[in-house]
Design a protein around this motif. Structure first.
Motif, PDB file in Angstrom:
ATOM      1  N   ILE A  76       0.829  -1.207   0.000  1.00 33.26           N
ATOM      2  CA  ILE A  76       0.000   0.000   0.000  1.00 33.26           C
ATOM      3  C   ILE A  76       0.868   1.263   0.000  1.00 33.26           C
ATOM      4  O   ILE A  76       0.528   2.266  -0.627  1.00 33.26           O
ATOM      5  N   PHE A  77       2.006   1.182   0.656  1.00 36.33           N
ATOM      6  CA  PHE A  77       2.946   2.312   0.626  1.00 36.33           C
ATOM      7  C   PHE A  77       3.342   2.621  -0.820  1.00 36.33           C
ATOM      8  O   PHE A  77       3.260   3.758  -1.284  1.00 36.33           O
ATOM      9  N   VAL A  78       3.730   1.601  -1.579  1.00 38.34           N
ATOM     10  CA  VAL A  78       4.156   1.812  -2.973  1.00 38.34           C
ATOM     11  C   VAL A  78       2.952   2.217  -3.827  1.00 38.34           C
ATOM     12  O   VAL A  78       3.054   3.129  -4.656  1.00 38.34           O
ATOM     13  N   LYS A  79       1.816   1.574  -3.611  1.00 39.27           N
ATOM     14  CA  LYS A  79       0.609   1.904  -4.400  1.00 39.27           C
ATOM     15  C   LYS A  79       0.274   3.386  -4.290  1.00 39.27           C
ATOM     16  O   LYS A  79      -0.083   4.039  -5.265  1.00 39.27           O
ATOM     17  N   ARG A  80       0.415   3.919  -3.071  1.00 36.66           N
ATOM     18  CA  ARG A  80       0.032   5.317  -2.857  1.00 36.66           C
ATOM     19  C   ARG A  80       1.017   6.308  -3.459  1.00 36.66           C
ATOM     20  O   ARG A  80       0.760   7.509  -3.486  1.00 36.66           O
ATOM     21  N   LEU A  81       2.141   5.807  -3.964  1.00 35.39           N
ATOM     22  CA  LEU A  81       3.074   6.686  -4.675  1.00 35.39           C
ATOM     23  C   LEU A  81       2.633   6.887  -6.122  1.00 35.39           C
ATOM     24  O   LEU A  81       3.094   7.788  -6.809  1.00 35.39           O
ATOM     25  N   LEU A  82       1.723   6.020  -6.584  1.00 37.39           N
ATOM     26  CA  LEU A  82       1.322   6.058  -8.004  1.00 37.39           C
ATOM     27  C   LEU A  82       0.415   7.245  -8.303  1.00 37.39           C
ATOM     28  O   LEU A  82      -0.404   7.634  -7.477  1.00 37.39           O
ATOM     29  N   PRO A  83       0.524   7.787  -9.522  1.00 36.64           N
ATOM     30  CA  PRO A  83      -0.449   8.790  -9.949  1.00 36.64           C
ATOM     31  C   PRO A  83      -1.791   8.107 -10.234  1.00 36.64           C
ATOM     32  O   PRO A  83      -1.831   6.890 -10.470  1.00 36.64           O
ATOM     33  N   ARG A  84      -2.861   8.866 -10.236  1.00 38.68           N
ATOM     34  CA  ARG A  84      -4.218   8.300 -10.370  1.00 38.68           C
ATOM     35  C   ARG A  84      -4.386   7.443 -11.624  1.00 38.68           C
ATOM     36  O   ARG A  84      -5.063   6.416 -11.600  1.00 38.68           O
ATOM     37  N   TRP A  85      -3.776   7.856 -12.756  1.00 40.69           N
ATOM     38  CA  TRP A  85      -3.984   7.125 -14.007  1.00 40.69           C
ATOM     39  C   TRP A  85      -3.418   5.706 -13.966  1.00 40.69           C
ATOM     40  O   TRP A  85      -3.812   4.851 -14.778  1.00 40.69           O
ATOM     41  N   ALA A  86      -2.511   5.469 -13.028  1.00 39.68           N
ATOM     42  CA  ALA A  86      -1.960   4.114 -12.924  1.00 39.68           C
ATOM     43  C   ALA A  86      -2.456   3.419 -11.659  1.00 39.68           C
ATOM     44  O   ALA A  86      -2.080   2.288 -11.376  1.00 39.68           O
ATOM     45  N   ASN A  87      -3.299   4.117 -10.907  1.00 44.35           N
ATOM     46  CA  ASN A  87      -3.771   3.600  -9.613  1.00 44.35           C
ATOM     47  C   ASN A  87      -5.273   3.385  -9.726  1.00 44.35           C
ATOM     48  O   ASN A  87      -6.072   4.122  -9.151  1.00 44.35           O
ATOM     49  N   GLY A  88      -5.636   2.348 -10.465  1.00 47.65           N
ATOM     50  CA  GLY A  88      -7.030   2.198 -10.870  1.00 47.65           C
ATOM     51  C   GLY A  88      -7.917   1.380  -9.951  1.00 47.65           C
ATOM     52  O   GLY A  88      -9.111   1.266 -10.208  1.00 47.65           O
ATOM     53  N   ILE A  89      -7.351   0.805  -8.907  1.00 48.01           N
ATOM     54  CA  ILE A  89      -8.195  -0.023  -8.025  1.00 48.01           C
ATOM     55  C   ILE A  89      -8.045   0.446  -6.578  1.00 48.01           C
ATOM     56  O   ILE A  89      -7.005   0.999  -6.199  1.00 48.01           O
ATOM     57  N   PRO A  90      -9.075   0.215  -5.752  1.00 45.01           N
ATOM     58  CA  PRO A  90      -8.972   0.594  -4.334  1.00 45.01           C
ATOM     59  C   PRO A  90      -7.847  -0.169  -3.618  1.00 45.01           C
ATOM     60  O   PRO A  90      -7.466  -1.270  -4.044  1.00 45.01           O
ATOM     61  N   ASP A  91      -7.366   0.406  -2.528  1.00 43.48           N
ATOM     62  CA  ASP A  91      -6.301  -0.234  -1.738  1.00 43.48           C
ATOM     63  C   ASP A  91      -6.744  -1.636  -1.292  1.00 43.48           C
ATOM     64  O   ASP A  91      -5.972  -2.601  -1.361  1.00 43.48           O
ATOM     65  N   SER A  92      -8.005  -1.727  -0.833  1.00 45.19           N
ATOM     66  CA  SER A  92      -8.500  -3.012  -0.311  1.00 45.19           C
ATOM     67  C   SER A  92      -8.550  -4.079  -1.412  1.00 45.19           C
ATOM     68  O   SER A  92      -8.380  -5.265  -1.148  1.00 45.19           O
ATOM     69  N   GLU A  93      -8.759  -3.648  -2.648  1.00 39.53           N
ATOM     70  CA  GLU A  93      -8.775  -4.604  -3.768  1.00 39.53           C
ATOM     71  C   GLU A  93      -7.347  -5.061  -4.087  1.00 39.53           C
ATOM     72  O   GLU A  93      -7.109  -6.239  -4.379  1.00 39.53           O
ATOM     73  N   CYS A  94      -6.418  -4.126  -3.982  1.00 42.16           N
ATOM     74  CA  CYS A  94      -5.011  -4.446  -4.250  1.00 42.16           C
ATOM     75  C   CYS A  94      -4.519  -5.485  -3.227  1.00 42.16           C
ATOM     76  O   CYS A  94      -3.880  -6.483  -3.594  1.00 42.16           O
ATOM     77  N   VAL A  95      -4.861  -5.273  -1.967  1.00 40.51           N
ATOM     78  CA  VAL A  95      -4.475  -6.232  -0.918  1.00 40.51           C
ATOM     79  C   VAL A  95      -5.207  -7.558  -1.143  1.00 40.51           C
ATOM     80  O   VAL A  95      -4.632  -8.639  -0.949  1.00 40.51           O
TER      81      VAL A  95
END
Ligand SMILES: C[S@@+](CC[C@H](N)C(=O)[O-])C[C@H]1O[C@@H](n2cnc3c(N)ncnc32)[C@H](O)[C@@H]1O
Length: 270
Positions: A21-40
């Protein structure tokens, strides 16, 4: 610059989801297409296979790619992504290399193959893994959100699937059979064009229902996975953080607030 300092290897191994989640939150929105809970949920779902060196696939890259890569870096395995947006692949490769790859000492090029093309192409789509004698254990479906495309990708996956496999879907509550009017209307809005009305023949049952029916007709053992997303999405700050953008998405029908429980669904087969 994505080489921010985080915990050391030992602590990442203790709590990989926190690092993800730390790395995911570094992403810009266009590459961060799913919720944190879905990523986990993707990361945790992979653990269910309980098999070393999995082969993982995805259609539509982004934050999901990070979850799958972290899994491979920690526990072994290889992964393949299809995305028609070649720049996304190049961008994600550099993020992964500077973040997860650097800390866990894993070369992204050895683990991840990015194919910048249509996932269902007969010559370079999912089915080419057969030519490479590769069988896949998992696929995350998140490309073009119509039932036609999802079922086409699923059928391609079946041509190269292991005897036991997991399928996971984004936007599984969608009911767009042939044309994704919501996405098209989002683009039409940018051109100042009037919105198109979705004809009733384009509306299917929710994908998660259509997919489960399809699988149950073909396989003896099909089980819906009790996923992390469903238990956690209500308190996921992703939704609040991107609330302005999501307000517009709701208006276009790209996201439907009341149906979010089935945004993510996963099945284990075999
Ligand atoms: C919703 S985004 C993926 C989000 C990503 N999984 C994440 O976790 O952030 C959908 C992606 O699918 C890609 N795409 C759309 N149609 C495709 C197709 N037929 N084959 C491969 N990729 C496709 C788009 O270029 C886009 O990058």
């Amino acid at each position: 610059m994505y080489d921010f300092n985080f915990e050391n290897k030992k602590n990442i191994k203790k709590n990989p989801e926190k690092f993800l989640i730390f790395v995911k939150r570094l992403l810009p929105r266009w590459a961060n297409g799913i919720p944190d809970s879905e990523c986990v949920a993707i990361f945790k779902t992979l653990k269910i296979m309980n098999k070393k060196k999995l082969t993982l696939l995805e259609t539509g890259s982004g934050a999901s790619t990070l979850a799958m890569f972290l899994y491979c870096a920690l526990y072994g395995g290889k992964m393949y992504s299809w995305d028609t947006n070649a720049s996304k692949g190049s961008f994600l490769r550099s993020v992964i290399s500077e973040s997860i790859g650097r800390i866990l000492d894993t070369d992204v090029n050895r683990v991840w193959t990015f194919i910048p093309f249509n996932s269902t192409d007969p010559n370079i789509g999912i089915r080419v893994l057969k030519e490479l004698n590769i069988k896949a254990d998992f696929c995350f479906f998140d490309s073009w959100h119509t039932l036609d495309q999802v079922l086409l990708e699923l059928k391609e996956f079946e041509t190269i699937a292991s005897s036991k496999f997991i399928l996971a879907f984004d936007d599984a509550y969608y009911t767009k059979r042939r044309i994704n009017y919501s996405y098209i209307n989002m683009l039409r809005t940018k051109l100042g064009l009037k919105l198109l009305k979705e004809p009733s023949y384009n509306i299917s049952k929710p994908f998660y229902v259509e997919i489960e029916n399809y699988l149950k007709l073909k396989y003896k053992k099909v089980k819906k996975i009790k996923d992390y997303y469903k238990q956690n999405y209500k308190k996921d700050i992703f939704f609040e953080y991107f609330s302005s953008d999501r307000k517009f998405m709701n208006k276009m029908g790209m996201e439907e607030k009341k149906k979010l429980k089935h945004r993510f669904d996963a099945f284990i087969v075999g």
